[in-house]
Design a protein around this motif. Structure first.
Motif, PDB file in Angstrom:
ATOM      1  N   GLU A  93      39.362  37.427  51.324  1.00  8.99           N
ATOM      2  CA  GLU A  93      39.594  37.652  52.494  1.00  8.99           C
ATOM      3  C   GLU A  93      41.205  37.961  51.881  1.00  8.99           C
ATOM      4  OE1 GLU A  93      39.519  33.921  55.221  1.00  8.99           O
ATOM      5  OE2 GLU A  93      37.919  34.390  56.039  1.00  8.99           O
ATOM      6  N   ASN A  94      41.908  37.644  51.321  1.00  7.98           N
ATOM      7  CA  ASN A  94      43.367  38.015  50.842  1.00  7.98           C
ATOM      8  C   ASN A  94      43.679  39.320  50.525  1.00  7.98           C
ATOM      9  OD1 ASN A  94      44.533  35.728  52.423  1.00  7.98           O
ATOM     10  ND2 ASN A  94      44.292  34.527  50.114  1.00  7.98           N
ATOM     11  N   LEU A  95      42.503  39.228  49.119  1.00  8.28           N
ATOM     12  CA  LEU A  95      42.412  41.130  48.900  1.00  8.28           C
ATOM     13  C   LEU A  95      41.696  41.713  49.216  1.00  8.28           C
ATOM     14  CD1 LEU A  95      41.665  40.072  45.175  1.00  8.28           C
ATOM     15  CD2 LEU A  95      43.520  40.070  45.557  1.00  8.28           C
ATOM     16  N   GLY A  96      41.433  41.109  50.160  1.00  9.20           N
ATOM     17  CA  GLY A  96      40.559  42.551  51.492  1.00  9.20           C
ATOM     18  C   GLY A  96      41.579  43.418  52.358  1.00  9.20           C
ATOM     19  N   ARG A  97      42.489  41.478  52.636  1.00 10.56           N
ATOM     20  CA  ARG A  97      43.830  42.551  53.359  1.00 10.56           C
ATOM     21  C   ARG A  97      45.079  43.234  52.631  1.00 10.56           C
ATOM     22  NH1 ARG A  97      43.655  37.152  55.977  1.00 10.56           N
ATOM     23  NH2 ARG A  97      44.322  36.403  54.398  1.00 10.56           N
ATOM     24  N   LEU A  98      44.876  42.876  51.463  1.00 14.16           N
ATOM     25  CA  LEU A  98      45.564  44.067  50.323  1.00 14.16           C
ATOM     26  C   LEU A  98      44.546  45.573  49.877  1.00 14.16           C
ATOM     27  CD1 LEU A  98      46.985  41.539  47.551  1.00 14.16           C
ATOM     28  CD2 LEU A  98      47.928  42.288  49.538  1.00 14.16           C
ATOM     29  N   GLY A  99      43.053  45.646  50.688  1.00 14.50           N
ATOM     30  CA  GLY A  99      43.148  46.817  50.887  1.00 14.50           C
ATOM     31  C   GLY A  99      41.971  47.431  49.723  1.00 14.50           C
ATOM     32  N   MET A 100      41.491  46.155  48.996  1.00  9.61           N
ATOM     33  CA  MET A 100      40.859  46.345  48.146  1.00  9.61           C
ATOM     34  C   MET A 100      39.114  45.739  48.448  1.00  9.61           C
ATOM     35  SD  MET A 100      42.473  43.254  45.041  1.00  9.61           S
ATOM     36  CE  MET A 100      41.566  44.187  43.774  1.00  9.61           C
ATOM     37  N   GLU A 114      34.610  27.894  50.424  1.00  8.12           N
ATOM     38  CA  GLU A 114      35.705  28.424  51.124  1.00  8.12           C
ATOM     39  C   GLU A 114      36.811  29.030  49.820  1.00  8.12           C
ATOM     40  OE1 GLU A 114      38.191  28.732  53.751  1.00  8.12           O
ATOM     41  OE2 GLU A 114      36.302  27.815  53.616  1.00  8.12           O
ATOM     42  N   PHE A 115      37.166  28.294  48.326  1.00 11.27           N
ATOM     43  CA  PHE A 115      38.569  29.300  47.978  1.00 11.27           C
ATOM     44  C   PHE A 115      38.175  30.571  46.852  1.00 11.27           C
ATOM     45  CE2 PHE A 115      38.989  24.947  46.138  1.00 11.27           C
ATOM     46  CZ  PHE A 115      40.000  24.188  46.626  1.00 11.27           C
ATOM     47  N   VAL A 116      37.077  30.892  47.059  1.00  7.37           N
ATOM     48  CA  VAL A 116      36.355  32.343  46.875  1.00  7.37           C
ATOM     49  C   VAL A 116      36.672  33.105  48.361  1.00  7.37           C
ATOM     50  CG1 VAL A 116      34.365  33.578  46.168  1.00  7.37           C
ATOM     51  CG2 VAL A 116      34.727  31.508  44.923  1.00  7.37           C
ATOM     52  N   LYS A 117      36.155  32.985  49.633  1.00  6.19           N
ATOM     53  CA  LYS A 117      36.265  33.271  50.458  1.00  6.19           C
ATOM     54  C   LYS A 117      37.220  33.459  50.539  1.00  6.19           C
ATOM     55  CE  LYS A 117      35.982  32.517  55.427  1.00  6.19           C
ATOM     56  NZ  LYS A 117      36.102  31.106  56.996  1.00  6.19           N
ATOM     57  N   GLU A 118      38.437  32.855  50.554  1.00  2.00           N
ATOM     58  CA  GLU A 118      39.881  33.384  50.931  1.00  2.00           C
ATOM     59  C   GLU A 118      40.181  33.791  50.397  1.00  2.00           C
ATOM     60  OE1 GLU A 118      42.633  29.404  50.797  1.00  2.00           O
ATOM     61  OE2 GLU A 118      41.001  28.186  52.332  1.00  2.00           O
ATOM     62  N   GLU A 157      34.934  45.075  47.787  1.00  2.00           N
ATOM     63  CA  GLU A 157      34.125  43.857  47.263  1.00  2.00           C
ATOM     64  C   GLU A 157      34.010  44.202  46.075  1.00  2.00           C
ATOM     65  OE1 GLU A 157      30.167  41.219  48.026  1.00  2.00           O
ATOM     66  OE2 GLU A 157      31.343  42.114  49.752  1.00  2.00           O
ATOM     67  N   GLU A 158      33.676  45.530  45.650  1.00  2.00           N
ATOM     68  CA  GLU A 158      33.546  45.522  44.322  1.00  2.00           C
ATOM     69  C   GLU A 158      35.033  45.401  43.271  1.00  2.00           C
ATOM     70  OE1 GLU A 158      30.894  45.738  42.488  1.00  2.00           O
ATOM     71  OE2 GLU A 158      29.795  45.056  44.528  1.00  2.00           O
ATOM     72  N   GLU A 159      36.288  46.382  43.996  1.00  3.05           N
ATOM     73  CA  GLU A 159      37.383  46.117  43.222  1.00  3.05           C
ATOM     74  C   GLU A 159      37.620  44.699  42.775  1.00  3.05           C
ATOM     75  OE1 GLU A 159      39.993  49.421  44.767  1.00  3.05           O
ATOM     76  OE2 GLU A 159      39.491  48.336  45.984  1.00  3.05           O
ATOM     77  N   ILE A 160      37.240  43.918  43.636  1.00  2.00           N
ATOM     78  CA  ILE A 160      37.742  42.602  43.650  1.00  2.00           C
ATOM     79  C   ILE A 160      36.730  41.802  42.761  1.00  2.00           C
ATOM     80  CG2 ILE A 160      37.657  40.347  44.686  1.00  2.00           C
ATOM     81  CD1 ILE A 160      38.535  41.350  47.518  1.00  2.00           C
ATOM     82  N   LYS A 161      35.496  41.802  42.623  1.00  2.00           N
ATOM     83  CA  LYS A 161      34.413  41.452  41.819  1.00  2.00           C
ATOM     84  C   LYS A 161      35.006  41.567  40.441  1.00  2.00           C
ATOM     85  CE  LYS A 161      30.464  41.176  44.760  1.00  2.00           C
ATOM     86  NZ  LYS A 161      29.217  41.628  45.134  1.00  2.00           N
ATOM     87  N   THR A 162      35.441  43.139  40.579  1.00  2.00           N
ATOM     88  CA  THR A 162      35.551  43.412  38.582  1.00  2.00           C
ATOM     89  C   THR A 162      36.650  42.909  38.007  1.00  2.00           C
ATOM     90  OG1 THR A 162      34.777  45.722  39.046  1.00  2.00           O
ATOM     91  CG2 THR A 162      36.728  45.802  37.827  1.00  2.00           C
ATOM     92  N   VAL A 163      38.328  42.954  39.118  1.00  2.00           N
ATOM     93  CA  VAL A 163      39.212  41.859  39.216  1.00  2.00           C
ATOM     94  C   VAL A 163      39.219  40.419  38.369  1.00  2.00           C
ATOM     95  CG1 VAL A 163      41.361  41.190  39.747  1.00  2.00           C
ATOM     96  CG2 VAL A 163      40.646  43.069  40.569  1.00  2.00           C
ATOM     97  N   VAL A 164      37.682  40.157  39.146  1.00  2.00           N
ATOM     98  CA  VAL A 164      37.512  38.137  38.770  1.00  2.00           C
ATOM     99  C   VAL A 164      36.566  38.133  37.971  1.00  2.00           C
ATOM    100  CG1 VAL A 164      36.241  36.452  39.704  1.00  2.00           C
ATOM    101  CG2 VAL A 164      37.696  37.864  41.540  1.00  2.00           C
ATOM    102  N   ALA A 165      35.507  39.647  37.058  1.00  2.25           N
ATOM    103  CA  ALA A 165      35.193  39.491  36.768  1.00  2.25           C
ATOM    104  C   ALA A 165      35.842  39.680  34.750  1.00  2.25           C
ATOM    105  CB  ALA A 165      33.891  40.443  36.348  1.00  2.25           C
ATOM    106  N   ASN A 166      37.049  40.402  35.068  1.00  2.00           N
ATOM    107  CA  ASN A 166      38.061  41.083  34.072  1.00  2.00           C
ATOM    108  C   ASN A 166      38.756  39.992  34.051  1.00  2.00           C
ATOM    109  OD1 ASN A 166      36.271  42.919  33.223  1.00  2.00           O
ATOM    110  ND2 ASN A 166      37.013  44.090  34.487  1.00  2.00           N
ATOM    111  N   TRP A 167      39.226  38.709  34.615  1.00  2.00           N
ATOM    112  CA  TRP A 167      40.186  37.771  34.810  1.00  2.00           C
ATOM    113  C   TRP A 167      40.669  36.800  33.149  1.00  2.00           C
ATOM    114  CZ3 TRP A 167      41.363  32.757  35.351  1.00  2.00           C
ATOM    115  CH2 TRP A 167      42.548  31.940  36.199  1.00  2.00           C
ATOM    116  N   GLU A 168      41.406  36.979  32.803  1.00  2.00           N
ATOM    117  CA  GLU A 168      41.608  36.158  31.268  1.00  2.00           C
ATOM    118  C   GLU A 168      42.424  34.915  31.526  1.00  2.00           C
ATOM    119  OE1 GLU A 168      41.438  38.461  27.887  1.00  2.00           O
ATOM    120  OE2 GLU A 168      39.948  39.446  28.263  1.00  2.00           O
TER     121      GLU A 168
END
Length: 123
Positions: free
Chosen positions: A98-105, A91-95, A107-118
């Motif tokens: 959804e939230n980052l998608g509303r910002l225009g990102m 549910e957290f991942v889905k949210e 799915e690939e951009e979101i995955k990259t941000v998550v993978a690089n988050w430290e």
């Protein structure tokens, strides 16, 4: 417990979610007795009936159980707790998506941000 409520969602539903997060996060250990309904209600600033409804829902879901004269306890069934953790994480991942998608990102951009988050800004 630090209760936070939002408008637009029934209080008992929010209590259920917050209690699930506490159980998943280890604030309440398997087999641990939870505070009485009235104590929880006072701490949350809600009607005891609302708290009772939320705790009854958690019992129906198998996360809590009652001992007739001694109160409610967190389930000792770690499989039930792990299943809840997986459901919460989905549910957290889905949210997040959804939230980052509303910002225009994308799915690939979101995955990259998550993978690089430290843990930016943490600790």
């Amino acid at each position: 417990m630090d209760w936070r409520f939002k408008d637009g969602t029934p209080l008992y539903s929010q209590i259920v979610e917050q209690m699930k997060n506490c159980i998943a996060g280890g604030d309440f250990e398997p087999g641990e007795k939870i505070p009485a309904v009235r104590e929880l209600a006072v701490g949350a600033g809600v009607n005891p009936n609302t708290m009772q409804k939320a705790l009854a829902e958690l019992e129906r879901e198998g996360l809590l159980f009652s001992e007739r004269t001694s109160g409610r306890y967190v389930t000792e069934d770690r499989e039930v707790i792990n299943e809840m953790k997986v459901a919460l994480s989905r549910e957290f991942v889905k949210e997040l998506f959804e939230n980052l998608g509303r910002l225009g990102m994308s799915e690939e951009e979101i995955k990259t941000v998550v993978a690089n988050w430290e843990g930016e800004g943490e600790k």
